[in-house]
Each structure stands twice: as structure tokens, then as C-alpha cells.
Enzyme design. Structure first.
Site, PDB file in Angstrom:
ATOM      1  CE1 TYR A   1      15.484  32.043   4.317  1.00  0.00           C
ATOM      2  CE2 TYR A   1      15.588  29.661   4.002  1.00  0.00           C
ATOM      3  CZ  TYR A   1      15.419  30.932   3.487  1.00  0.00           C
ATOM      4  OH  TYR A   1      15.176  31.103   2.145  1.00  0.00           O
TER       5      TYR A   1
ATOM      6  CE  LYS B   1      -0.385   0.052   5.049  1.00  0.00           C
ATOM      7  NZ  LYS B   1      -1.298   0.049   6.220  1.00  0.00           N
TER       8      LYS B   1
END
Length: 359
Positions: A255, A34
């Protein structure tokens, strides 16, 4: 120079299937594919495992892709069918289906099918998500046994909620409920998924359903990890250095300036970021492999780039290979560092990550 690429090792996948047979020698195996085979590629994974006894999927569309791709083994719809209109297709494609609620049962009783379907009645033994409650199970089972559209005998399936917590007692309780209901019934039985296979040999029964462990990744939150059980990681998430630069003590990186170097060093920039599915939550210190050597991530993960501290004497160059997880660096370590489960890490990589298969 190669940017974000997932390398899928078919040999490791075949090894893991054989290792599962060693752990559950009396059981047949439903290889669970899956969610695009846990990020490994649905059809390629199934084609790599011609010796799998069956495949398990979550959606009818996945099963139909397998059939269209030439997969002939039994395919089990683990969540059953979502619409009564799907039943003729399930019958025509010789799919197995879980049946876990009254609506599905009523649909089976009402439909006209050319051929009956193979059914796995899902018993809720304690997961409390899908399945028939134990006090309602016998009547439900009897209706299935008398349904003309159900191939007999009816099989029985359940799912552990806490198989990775061997001390808590919940799994023993689920096993007691499962065994009591199955007693005297002729169908096949299945309750063990990855955790059950590894830790609960008394749960292996007729069929086991390996999911994440098939891909070499442990379902356990902490050690032992997949390689400790004799499995090999099938997926390696790789990239390259796109820059190597001198970095001075006291200078921040990235950042927010969340990491500041305490020494002069060499900084590497990796073509990888949360835009590829790498976790933005990865803290400074999360390991990657550069030229096979473990080095730490420094600063925030950006959309397209990650910075790593190569060390003051590093000889690495732009274009050199980087492994974010996989061979030599289990994804379980990254999960532990980032607090993001290994299940999520391997299934959420984005479409811009290239896929490459090797033997």
C-alpha cells in the site's frame, strides 16, 4: 503451513523465575500474571510456576480464574477491590488485597466477614496514581491496624515511577519516603517491580513483584535487554512464508508504494499483520527471522500480510518458518524500531493468533 502463532516456552519461564531468585535471594516473589500473564496465558503461566511464592493480578476475575484452576498460592489484588460487595469473596478465597483510598478503608471497616483479609496498604511515594499520601498515611495505617476485618500485621506496598531511569534521583526519593514510613512497623514490605529488581537491590525488601522481566523482557527503554540480564524470552511470535516471488529493481511494494527496491531481489510474504496485533507502525527495515536468518520488512504492514526482502540469492520457500520476535530476536528490538513499547507488543496480540506451549 502455520499462520500467526505464539509459542510459549515453559522452560524459559521457569529459568526466569530462578534467575529472579538469584537477583533477589532474600525476597519472596509475587509473579505478576495480570493482563493474561502479559499475553502468555493466565492459567498456563501460573501452573508452570508452582514454586512462585504468590501471584499478582489486576482484577478480581483474574484471581478467581486462578483459584478455579487449582492455584493455591497467595494471590494479591494489586489495585485492590473495586466494590465493597467483593470483600466476602476476597475473604472466602483467601486473597490478599491492596488498600489505597478512603473508600476502600471505610468498606473494610463496615463489612461483616467470616474471616479477616490480608491487606497491603499502598503508600504513594511518588507515582501519584494510587496510594495514600505520606501526610495521611499514619492515620490511615492506624485505622487498618484497629480494623477487625484486617488480618494483622498490615503489609505495606508502593510502586516506583522511574526505576528505569537510574540517574534521575526520583527512585532514591521514593525509597526514602518508603523507608521512613515503614520504620518500626511489623508488616511485610514491597516496592520493587521489574525495574527495581534489576537496578535497585536496596529496594528488594521482603517481597519483589516481577512483571515483564518474568517473561524475559526488559522494562528498560533501551539496552540492556532481557537476555543481557540472563533472562530468556518466553514468547516467540511466529508464522510462515505464504509466497516467495521475484521482484525487480524499481518496483514498489504494498500500500502506498512506500518502499521501492534498488535491486532485483526475492520477496517473501508472511502471514502476519496488524490484524494479529503486529504493529502497523513497523517501518521498512524492521527485522524478522526467516529460517533463522535476519531479513528486513519492506513496505507497509497490512492487516494480514507483511512483505520481507529475502535477498537476490535467497533459497527460501513458501511454508518456511518466520519469527517476528522471541528466541533469537528480542521483542525489545521491535519495540525500539516501531516506537511501540514491549509491554504493548506482547499484550495486544489478537484472538486469531494461536497459542502453543512447549517445554
Amino acid at each position: 503451513m502455520q499462520a500467526a502463532t505464539v509459542v510459549i516456552n515453559r522452560r524459559a519461564l521457569r529459568h526466569n523465575l530462578q534467575r529472579l531468585r538469584e537477583l533477589a535471594p532474600a525476597s519472596k516473589l509475587v509473579a505478576v500474571v495480570k493482563a493474561n500473564a502479559y499475553g502468555h496465558g493466565l492459567l498456563e503461566t501460573a501452573r508452570t510456576l508452582p514454586d512462585a511464592d504468590a501471584f499478582g493480578v489486576a482484577r478480581l476475575e483474574e484471581a478467581l480464574r486462578l483459584r478455579a484452576g487449582g492455584i493455591t498460592q497467595p494471590i494479591l489484588l494489586l489495585e485492590g477491590f473495586f466494590d465493597a460487595a467483593d470483600l466476602p469473596t476476597i475473604s472466602a478465597q483467601c486473597l490478599h488485597t491492596a488498600v489505597h483510598n478512603q473508600e476502600q478503608l471505610a468498606a473494610l471497616e463496615a463489612v461483616e466477614l467470616a474471616e479477616p483479609v490480608t491487606v497491603w496498604m499502598k503508600l504513594d511515594t511518588g507515582m501519584h496514581r494510587l496510594g495514600v499520601r505520606p501526610e495521611e498515611a499514619e492515620a490511615f495505617y492506624q485505622r487498618l491496624t484497629h480494623c477487625k476485618n484486617v488480618r494483622q500485621p498490615v503489609n505495606i506496598v508502593s510502586h516506583f515511577a522511574r526505576a528505569d531511569e537510574p540517574e534521575c534521583g526520583a527512585t532514591e526519593h521514593q525509597l526514602d519516603i518508603f523507608n521512613a514510613f515503614c520504620q518500626g512497623k511489623p508488616g511485610q514490605r514491597s516496592i520493587a517491580a521489574s525495574g527495581g529488581i534489576l537496578l535497585w537491590p536496596q529496594s528488594h525488601f521482603d517481597w519483589a513483584r516481577p512483571g515483564i522481566i518474568l517473561y524475559g523482557v526488559s522494562p528498560l527503554e533501551h539496552k540492556p535487554w532481557g537476555p543481557d540480564f540472563g533472562f530468556q524470552p518466553v514468547m516467540s511470535l511466529t508464522s510462515s512464508l505464504i509466497a516467495v516471488r521475484d521482484h525487480k529493481a524499481g518496483e514498489p511494494v504494498g500500500y502506498g508504494g512506500t518502499w521501492v527496491s534498488e535491486r532485483d531481489t526475492r520477496l517473501g510474504v508472511v502471514a502476519m499483520g496488524y490484524g494479529d496485533g503486529y504493529p502497523r507502525a513497523a517501518p521498512s527495515g524492521t527485522p524478522v527471522l526467516v529460517n533463522g536468518r535476519e531479513v528486513p520488512i519492506v513496505g507497509r504492514v497490512a492487516m494480514d500480510m507483511i512483505c520481507v526482502d529475502l535477498g537476490p540469492n535467497a533459497q527460501d520457500n513458501a511454508g518456511d518458518p518466520v519469527v517476528l520476535w522471541g528466541e533469537g530476536l528480542p521483542v525489545e528490538r521491535i519495540a525500539e524500531m516501531t516506537k511501540v513499547s514491549a509491554y504493548e507488543l506482547i499484550t495486544r496480540l489478537t484472538s486469531r493468533v494461536a497459542m502453543k506451549y512447549i517445554d
